[in-house]
Design a protein around this motif. Structure first.
Motif, PDB file in Angstrom:
ATOM      1  N   CYS A  65     -90.942 -24.056 -24.465  1.00 11.46           N
ATOM      2  CA  CYS A  65     -91.316 -23.139 -25.562  1.00 11.46           C
ATOM      3  C   CYS A  65     -92.172 -23.840 -26.617  1.00 11.46           C
ATOM      4  O   CYS A  65     -92.951 -23.201 -27.307  1.00 11.46           O
ATOM      5  CB  CYS A  65     -90.064 -22.548 -26.211  1.00 11.46           C
ATOM      6  SG  CYS A  65     -89.145 -23.718 -27.215  1.00 11.46           S
ATOM      7  N   ALA A  66     -91.984 -25.149 -26.751  1.00 12.39           N
ATOM      8  CA  ALA A  66     -92.709 -25.981 -27.715  1.00 12.39           C
ATOM      9  C   ALA A  66     -92.465 -25.627 -29.175  1.00 12.39           C
ATOM     10  O   ALA A  66     -93.190 -26.089 -30.051  1.00 12.39           O
ATOM     11  CB  ALA A  66     -94.219 -26.017 -27.415  1.00 12.39           C
ATOM     12  N   ASN A  69     -86.924 -23.689 -29.418  1.00  9.42           N
ATOM     13  CA  ASN A  69     -85.963 -22.645 -29.031  1.00  9.42           C
ATOM     14  C   ASN A  69     -85.090 -22.995 -27.831  1.00  9.42           C
ATOM     15  O   ASN A  69     -83.963 -22.533 -27.748  1.00  9.42           O
ATOM     16  CB  ASN A  69     -86.701 -21.352 -28.642  1.00  9.42           C
ATOM     17  CG  ASN A  69     -87.285 -20.631 -29.829  1.00  9.42           C
ATOM     18  OD1 ASN A  69     -86.950 -20.937 -30.966  1.00  9.42           O
ATOM     19  ND2 ASN A  69     -88.162 -19.680 -29.569  1.00  9.42           N
ATOM     20  N   CYS A  70     -85.636 -23.715 -26.860  1.00  6.67           N
ATOM     21  CA  CYS A  70     -85.017 -23.701 -25.527  1.00  6.67           C
ATOM     22  C   CYS A  70     -84.298 -24.981 -25.122  1.00  6.67           C
ATOM     23  O   CYS A  70     -83.567 -24.984 -24.147  1.00  6.67           O
ATOM     24  CB  CYS A  70     -86.080 -23.365 -24.489  1.00  6.67           C
ATOM     25  SG  CYS A  70     -87.245 -24.719 -24.204  1.00  6.67           S
ATOM     26  N   SER A  71     -84.531 -26.086 -25.790  1.00 11.52           N
ATOM     27  CA  SER A  71     -83.891 -27.371 -25.456  1.00 11.52           C
ATOM     28  C   SER A  71     -84.247 -27.898 -24.067  1.00 11.52           C
ATOM     29  O   SER A  71     -83.470 -28.631 -23.465  1.00 11.52           O
ATOM     30  CB  SER A  71     -82.373 -27.293 -25.602  1.00 11.52           C
ATOM     31  OG  SER A  71     -82.050 -27.109 -26.947  1.00 11.52           O
ATOM     32  N   ARG A  84     -85.163 -32.885 -29.809  1.00 11.87           N
ATOM     33  CA  ARG A  84     -86.175 -32.026 -29.196  1.00 11.87           C
ATOM     34  C   ARG A  84     -87.562 -32.653 -29.400  1.00 11.87           C
ATOM     35  O   ARG A  84     -88.036 -32.770 -30.522  1.00 11.87           O
ATOM     36  CB  ARG A  84     -86.136 -30.628 -29.820  1.00 11.87           C
ATOM     37  CG  ARG A  84     -84.947 -29.807 -29.330  1.00 11.87           C
ATOM     38  CD  ARG A  84     -84.766 -28.567 -30.140  1.00 11.87           C
ATOM     39  NE  ARG A  84     -84.469 -28.912 -31.522  1.00 11.87           N
ATOM     40  CZ  ARG A  84     -84.175 -28.023 -32.463  1.00 11.87           C
ATOM     41  NH1 ARG A  84     -84.152 -26.740 -32.179  1.00 11.87           N
ATOM     42  NH2 ARG A  84     -83.923 -28.403 -33.682  1.00 11.87           N
TER      43      ARG A  84
END
Ligand code: FES
Lengths: 110, 368
Positions: A65-66, A69-71, A84
């Motif tokens: 996602c950069a 959000n997503c790890s 992150r």
């Protein structure tokens, strides 16, 4: 791709200001990046896409996602896991490592 | 513990417009964002906004966000906290927990607005977890904010406006777009975006999808194929593409974990993007004093997010006693009319339907 092609220098709409070049380490190897850019962007520009190995099967993971959000992009920074790479800013001398699964337990500060 | 009249989580178009509206009525606002910058996803939108009744027609997203940021900074009633991540809201004592550069902080707001935006939807295909499979937002961030090309050659999945615009932006940044695939029989986005990328020689394959991504450690290529009327791939129609990036522009879903955690009642309304909090005409959720606006409430355009933000900001100011009732009802009617106009376009049919479902669920809830 050569790192000279991967950084955008000319763009019809955007200007990318000159930033300070700094050195950092990826898996012990010295690399160059710009101060304050996300770790993931510096690594991507250096041709490194695999940032993390998944928890159960050790599959390669990169950013997705950069924006935090997503790890999918967890790395170990100066011994601290679960950072992150897509949001953490690059600092001179930073030691960044690929994170395997949950990563190492950080050393206590005492 | 620090207090504030209104805390807003998310300084994108919805959050900023809510902050400006509330502050103009005399509300003291704390605007929180995990990024340093104000503007949310607008900071990476290099294209000009236009379309059906769009307010900011002809202006680039980056210009709009710069303008919003200037207005926030010039407003003494808005305190902007950048690089601060909201971790949770604890309904019982009304405390918001924030992770800031100086450590964990607590903030007790009288009202809370969640304007956290959206996240990308993942689609299923073998190899979808390989590095090199990136969300369209990630590609924009990398290239338009950080000035790094995502790769040499890209397969774009999805021909909605995001897929088309990002394809064009990739071409502008000197990256090859090998193809755009679209599962539906027609291109999803505006014809003008589609013709722009077609003029660049980028093929758009409708009724096509990705069969698989392959590669050992990263994406080394992709296979696309045609779909039949039951959305199944047709054997023998495979095409192999030499790409190192697969960009997903397959839609967004509200980023509303925060609202789940805060205890808001949620409903699955696919027309609005998936799970959304239930909210009323003032954008207030089922948790008293907690409001929502923008993509976190319903996946739409920046212009609607801004209008929803203004509506929420006004309603919050009224609930705090800062706006007289007659002024509130007049301004609210204007705001609702503006939203109706924004949603009058041919592409807003599903949204209007989804909002009707929302209204019905709220009505049932009240009558229970
Ligand atoms: S790529 Fe999603 S959190 Fe970093």
């Amino acid at each position: 791709m050569e790192s000279s092609d991967i950084r955008i220098t000319q763009h019809p709409i955007l200007d990318f200001p000159d930033r300070r070049k700094i050195k950092f380490y990826w898996e012990g190897k010295e690399l160059e990046g710009y101060e304050g850019e996300p770790i993931a962007s510096a690594l991507h520009a250096a041709g490194i896409k695999v940032l993390h190995k998944s928890l159960k099967q050790g599959c390669p993971r990169g950013f997705f996602c950069a924006i935090g959000n997503c790890s999918s992009c967890l790395v170990v920074v100066d011994g601290v896991p679960n950072v992150r790479a897509c949001t953490e800013k690059l600092r001179a001398g930073m030691r960044v490592e690929m994170q395997e699964g949950v990563g190492p337990v950080p050393a206590s500060k005492e | 513990m620090k207090t504030t009249e209104l805390a807003i989580v998310g300084a994108g178009p919805a959050g900023v417009c809510a902050a400006l509206e509330a502050a103009s009525c005399g509300v003291k606002v704390t605007l929180i964002d995990r990024e340093e910058q104000i503007g949310g996803q607008l900071v990476k939108q290099t294209h000009k906004f236009f379309g059906w009744h769009e307010k900011s027609a002809g202006t680039r997203g980056i210009v709009i966000s710069g303008d919003l940021a200037d207005q926030v900074k010039a407003n003494p009633d808005i305190c902007f906290m950048g690089s601060a991540e909201a971790l949770g809201y604890f309904q019982d004592d009304g405390v918001l927990l924030l992770e800031t550069p100086v450590g964990i902080q607590k903030l007790k707001p009288e009202r809370l607005l969640i304007a956290t935006g959206a996240s990308e939807k993942m689609i299923l295909f073998p190899g979808n977890d390989l590095p090199g499979v990136y969300g369209a937002g990630a590609v924009q961030t990398l290239m338009n904010v950080h000035g790094v090309r995502p790769g040499k050659s890209v397969l774009m999945i999805g021909s909605g406006n995001i897929g088309l615009i990002v394809s064009y932006q990739l071409a502008q940044a000197g990256v090859k777009v090998a193809a755009v695939v679209e599962a539906l029989p027609n291109i999803g986005g505006y014809a003008v975006h589609a013709s722009k990328i077609r003029r660049l020689g980028i093929p758009i394959y409708t009724r096509h999808s990705i069969k698989e991504a392959y590669g050992t450690a990263c994406v080394e290529g992709a296979i696309i194929w045609q779909l039949d009327d039951n959305w199944q791939g047709i054997a023998g129609t495979e095409k192999q593409l030499d790409v190192d990036v697969i960009c997903l522009a397959t839609g967004l879903t509200p980023l509303c974990e925060f609202l789940w955690q805060a205890g808001a009642e949620m409903a699955y309304i696919p027309e609005l993007g998936g799970f959304v909090p239930l909210y009323d005409e003032n954008m207030e959720t089922t948790v008293e004093g907690v409001y929502v606006a923008g993509d976190a409430a319903c996946i739409e355009e920046a212009s609607t997010a801004m209008a929803e933000g203004r509506l929420a900001g006004l309603a919050i100011a009224y609930s705090l006693g800062k706006v007289p009732a007659d002024e509130f009802s007049r301004k609210r009617a204007e705001s609702l009319k503006e939203l109706d106009e924004l949603r009058a376009g041919p592409t807003s049919g599903a949204i209007v339907k989804g909002l009707a479902v929302m209204k019905e669920q709220m009505r049932k809830r009240v009558s229970q």
